[in-house]
Write an enzyme that holds these catalytic residues in place. Structure first.
Site, PDB file in Angstrom:
ATOM      1  N   LYS A  51      31.186  32.541  38.131  1.00  0.00           N
ATOM      2  CA  LYS A  51      32.115  33.581  38.580  1.00  0.00           C
ATOM      3  C   LYS A  51      31.362  34.762  39.181  1.00  0.00           C
ATOM      4  O   LYS A  51      31.764  35.307  40.214  1.00  0.00           O
ATOM      5  CB  LYS A  51      33.002  34.029  37.412  1.00  0.00           C
ATOM      6  N   GLN A  95      36.233  35.961  28.637  1.00  0.00           N
ATOM      7  CA  GLN A  95      35.997  34.527  28.709  1.00  0.00           C
ATOM      8  C   GLN A  95      36.397  33.842  27.400  1.00  0.00           C
ATOM      9  O   GLN A  95      35.984  34.259  26.318  1.00  0.00           O
ATOM     10  CB  GLN A  95      34.518  34.247  29.012  1.00  0.00           C
ATOM     11  N   ASP A 118      43.016  37.294  35.114  1.00  0.00           N
ATOM     12  CA  ASP A 118      43.251  35.930  34.634  1.00  0.00           C
ATOM     13  C   ASP A 118      44.743  35.625  34.563  1.00  0.00           C
ATOM     14  O   ASP A 118      45.139  34.470  34.390  1.00  0.00           O
ATOM     15  CB  ASP A 118      42.628  35.735  33.239  1.00  0.00           C
TER      16      ASP A 118
END
Length: 298
Positions: A51, A95, A118
């Site tokens: 990422k 994460q 997200d």
């Protein structure tokens, strides 16, 4: 035809690079993404590195926030609040998975929905369901983008979604069933939405019969080769979200397969995504799109 997520993702990255370069050329700062990782899970470390690398390629500033696995839930929530308040950070992700002693739901719910790139906070999920502007979960956004870029119509089509997760199954069902007024920046919504959606899962009876009625099948169950040729009709569109490790005798000890028996389903499909190279690259590029969207305040 192969739905080449890798190629489409490269095209979108070029578009993002141009947009961000234009912003910076006007004397404005670049968008910034923060990535919080707790502990030292090897898979998570790889995902985070990918990422951050993707951010660098398009001109997004990235910050890696590494925290030890022993951190308390209260300390992690304090870090989330710090990022919520940091005006230089446009979006951030935590994460997953988190250590067992930390409540993932509590942490995700604490993220400011305007920075939730997200797309997992209750606010963003609710806005998505209602068809309001939102930061859409990255994988569903990537699937929707892939369908749009290949001009695959969903109006009046029967879409079968196998999997009911909060990350993929539920949000993609919501996106495709609603009227196509939920437009995402840089994407035409004219060919998307208005589908009839059936969600299937591990308790669904007669999955084969249901799939045989589908125009589009999206498989996100985490079961290798779940969708087989006898379950699909000619001309079906197949989106394979699964990525599973199957042990073998190769030097690395495994190979990757999706949730679809690609070799046997592909000859019957009009469009199909490969694994790898299908949905995966679209998920990462969608995170970049969400970061730019958060930066622009949309």
């Amino acid at each position: 035809m192969i739905l080449d997520g890798k190629h489409i993702a490269q095209t979108i990255r070029a578009e993002l690079r141009e947009q961000i370069a234009s912003i910076v050329s006007k004397g404005l700062r670049a968008p910034k993404l923060a990535v919080v990782i707790v502990g030292h899970n090897p898979a998570s470390e790889t995902y985070v590195a990918n990422k951050i690398k993707a951010c660098a390629e398009v001109g997004i500033e990235a910050e890696r926030v590494a925290l030890e696995a022993e951190i308390t839930e209260e300390e992690l929530l304090a870090e989330v609040e710090r990022l919520n308040r940091d005006a230089s950070v446009d979006g951030f992700i935590v994460q997953l998975p988190l250590p067992e002693h930390i409540n993932e739901s509590a942490v995700l719910s604490a993220i400011d929905y305007r920075k939730d790139v997200d797309g997992l906070t209750p606010e963003n999920v609710g806005r998505t369901v209602q068809g309001l502007p939102s930061l859409v979960s990255a994988t569903p956004r990537g699937i929707r983008e892939l369908l749009a870029r290949y001009d695959i119509q969903t109006e009046g089509k029967h879409v079968v979604v196998i999997g009911r997760s909060n990350i993929v199954g539920k949000p993609i069902a919501m996106l495709l069933m609603q009227r196509p007024y939920l437009s995402l920046p840089g994407m035409s919504a004219s060919s998307l939405g208005d589908a009839t959606v059936t969600i299937c899962h591990s308790k669904t009876r007669d999955l084969e019969a249901i799939c045989q009625t589908a125009d589009i099948i999206i498989v996100a169950a985490g079961v290798p080769n779940l969708l087989t040729a006898n379950m699909v009709r000619e001309g079906v569109v197949v989106i394979d979200v699964g990525i599973n490790r199957v042990e073998d005798d190769s030097p690395r000890g495994y190979h990757l397969v999706g949730d679809v028996d690609f070799e046997n389903v592909a000859p019957k499909a009009s469009y199909i995504t490969p694994v790898p190279g299908g949905v995966g690259p679209m998920t990462i590029v969608s995170l970049l799109q969400n970061t730019l969207q958060a930066y622009l305040g949309n």
